[in-house]
Design a protein around this motif. Structure first.
Motif, short mmCIF file in Angstrom:
data_model
loop_
_atom_site.label_atom_id
_atom_site.label_comp_id
_atom_site.label_asym_id
_atom_site.label_seq_id
_atom_site.Cartn_x
_atom_site.Cartn_y
_atom_site.Cartn_z
N LEU A 178 70.35 44.14 57.94
CA LEU A 178 70.05 43.42 56.37
C LEU A 178 67.87 43.82 57.90
O LEU A 178 67.56 43.89 58.50
N TYR A 179 67.52 43.33 56.60
CA TYR A 179 65.85 43.74 57.21
C TYR A 179 65.33 42.55 56.83
O TYR A 179 65.26 41.99 55.55
N SER A 180 64.28 42.10 58.07
CA SER A 180 63.58 40.81 57.50
C SER A 180 62.16 40.99 57.71
O SER A 180 61.09 42.26 58.71
N GLU A 181 61.24 40.35 57.12
CA GLU A 181 59.68 40.20 57.60
C GLU A 181 59.25 38.56 57.02
O GLU A 181 60.37 37.59 56.77
N MET A 182 58.84 38.47 58.47
CA MET A 182 57.84 36.96 58.56
C MET A 182 56.81 36.72 58.09
O MET A 182 55.51 37.76 57.91
N ILE A 183 56.41 35.13 57.23
CA ILE A 183 54.55 35.13 57.09
C ILE A 183 54.65 33.56 57.27
O ILE A 183 56.00 33.31 57.18
N LYS A 184 53.68 33.34 58.16
CA LYS A 184 53.89 32.60 59.06
C LYS A 184 52.48 31.49 58.58
O LYS A 184 51.40 32.33 57.82
N ILE A 185 52.40 29.96 57.86
CA ILE A 185 51.70 29.83 56.99
C ILE A 185 51.11 28.07 57.90
O ILE A 185 52.12 27.58 58.68
N CYS A 186 49.85 28.10 57.69
CA CYS A 186 49.15 26.81 58.28
C CYS A 186 48.46 26.20 57.10
O CYS A 186 47.58 26.93 56.21
N GLY A 187 48.65 24.31 57.19
CA GLY A 187 47.60 24.33 56.36
C GLY A 187 48.45 23.61 55.30
O GLY A 187 47.96 23.13 54.42
N ILE A 188 49.26 23.87 55.16
CA ILE A 188 50.54 23.42 54.14
C ILE A 188 52.02 22.98 54.66
O ILE A 188 52.40 23.37 55.90
N GLY A 189 51.96 21.76 54.61
CA GLY A 189 53.42 21.15 54.68
C GLY A 189 54.29 21.70 54.45
O GLY A 189 54.26 22.50 53.21
N GLU A 190 55.98 21.20 54.94
CA GLU A 190 57.02 22.32 54.32
C GLU A 190 57.10 21.77 53.27
O GLU A 190 57.84 22.90 52.33
#
Length: 436
Positions: A178-190
């Motif tokens: 299983l290969y994963s990457e993460m993107i982290k976001i700020c300034g926008i609600g869930e």
């Protein structure tokens, strides 16, 4: 292969220790492409531990038990597992010799009789040596194809043992990863973030996108099932590129180990900028987040906690008239706090015969920025015009002051945390707009 993690120890149930082992093992199982449906914590009780093992055997292919392999009477994992499997407990001469060797190296330590309990193993099991302690790990392969792995509880023993011995063992058994990457976001609600990618989530197969809500942030994990890491990266790449198009500068990092404050400190250093903070309702929380980052000393000049109006006037040159006319929690005060923090540094540098602060007037070689926060964290102090959770954040970069008004919800601590996160993000985006 479906795995189940069983963490053994009453101290976990009482909250005396944080179960970092489950977190570590879950991540490692994901790397191996092993599905983890259940995680169980059970106390040092023979009957309940046996029930947990039997339940796991009925629904999982791989059981990983942690803890309960020590020398004391309440260390029951090995004995209960043997009883459930109807196997004998026998002495392992190899492990006994290693225990002797361990205590010989640790001069001054006496081998007590109960230490020999750790030289007992489950009949037919494979012993995994523990170079960092006395309790070995065990691998038991049952006749019906189940695998049970017993690991010591201390993380400094468990993690190297898993990485060096268990990971390679499981990697041979489990085809694919299983290969994963993460993107982290700020300034926008869930909710908004999920709405923006609802079409992708609705039609997803492989890879998949999983949103996670954090305080003031949204993290998106993109995971692909593949034969190897190269194929996994190829599958994930177009999805990541599409997310980057949709969220643009709201994405602050794609590195799982990187936090917002790391990004901000790195941006400041990249552009040879320094920062002065001016905090009211956050009371040092912002500065503390920056100080947590290694290398912050290269970019952090000073931090002012100006909780009272008098402090705002004295240290940040906020005018008395502004405070009387608009109040401490206002756009006007946030502007003067941000500008005053930078100008205060300028005055100090001039007095020290050093470099002056760049307030947009001259001294273009100087690279000063500031971030100011003023608000009502509650639970009291709010009004109809300015309810609890009202926060103004001012940011001065390259002589330009930007101010944003926020209305946060939650208790006092939540309001302060949201203010810090959004302040850091305002500083991040301001630097990008000015210099990139």
């Amino acid at each position: 292969m479906i795995a189940e993690l069983i963490s053994v120890g009453t101290e976990i149930l009482l909250g005396n220790i944080v179960n970092t082992n489950a977190n570590y093992l879950a991540r490692k199982c994901a790397e191996l492409g092993i599905t983890n449906y259940y995680q169980v914590s059970v106390g040092d009780n023979e009957e309940r531990l046996a029930a947990a093992i039997n339940a796991a055997l009925s629904r999982s292919d791989l059981l990983i038990l942690t803890g309960g392999l020590g020398p004391t009477k309440d260390d029951l994992t090995k004995e209960v597992t043997a009883k459930v499997l109807n196997k004998k407990i026998i002495e392992d001469s190899h492990t006994k010799d290693r225990i002797k060797e361990y205590f010989t190296r640790k001069k001054g330590l006496e081998i007590t009789e109960n230490n020999w309990k750790q030289a007992l193993i489950i009949e037919g099991s494979t012993v995994v040596d523990n170079p960092n302690g006395t309790a070995p790990g065990l691998i038991v392969e049952t006749e019906d194809g189940k695998i049970i792995i017993l690991l010591p509880g201390p993380p400094n023993e468990l993690e190297p043992m898993f990485q060096e011995a268990i990971f390679p063992y499981l990697n041979k058994l489990q085809p694919g990863v299983l290969y994963s990457e993460m993107i982290k976001i700020c300034g926008i609600g869930e909710s908004k973030a999920e709405t923006m990618i609802q079409d992708l989530i609705t039609h997803q197969t492989n890879p998949t996108i999983a949103p996670y809500a954090k305080t003031g942030e949204v993290h998106l994990r993109i995971t692909a099932s593949a034969s190897d890491m190269t194929e996994g990266k190829a599958l994930v790449k177009p999805v990541v590129e599409e997310l980057e198009k949709r969220f643009s500068t709201h994405i602050y990092t794609n590195k799982e180990e990187e936090n917002l404050e790391d990004v901000v400190v790195n941006l400041l250093a990249k552009h040879k900028l320094t920062i002065t903070t001016a905090e009211s309702c956050t009371g040092g929380l912002l500065t503390g987040r920056l100080v947590n980052v290694p290398g912050a000393s290269e970019v952090l000049d000073e931090g002012f906690i100006t909780y009272s109006n008098e402090a705002k006037e004295k240290y940040l040159n906020v005018s008395h008239k502004t405070l009387e006319s608009y109040g401490a929690v206002s756009r006007e005060t946030a502007v003067e706090m941000a500008r005053g923090a930078c100008e205060n540094i300028e005055d100090n540098k001039i007095n020290d015969n050093s470099v002056a602060c760049d307030t947009g007037i001259n001294n273009s070689h100087s690279r000063k920025t500031s971030l100011a926060i003023t608000g009502i964290a509650g639970p009291g102090g709010g009004s109809e015009e300015k309810p609890v959770g009202t926060v103004y954040i001012g940011c001065m970069v390259n002589g330009h002051v930007r101010v944003k008004k926020y209305q946060f919800k939650g208790n006092r601590q939540k309001v302060r945390e949201y203010a810090v996160i959004n302040g850091l993000d305002l500083l991040r985006t301001s630097i990008i707009e000015e210099f990139e």
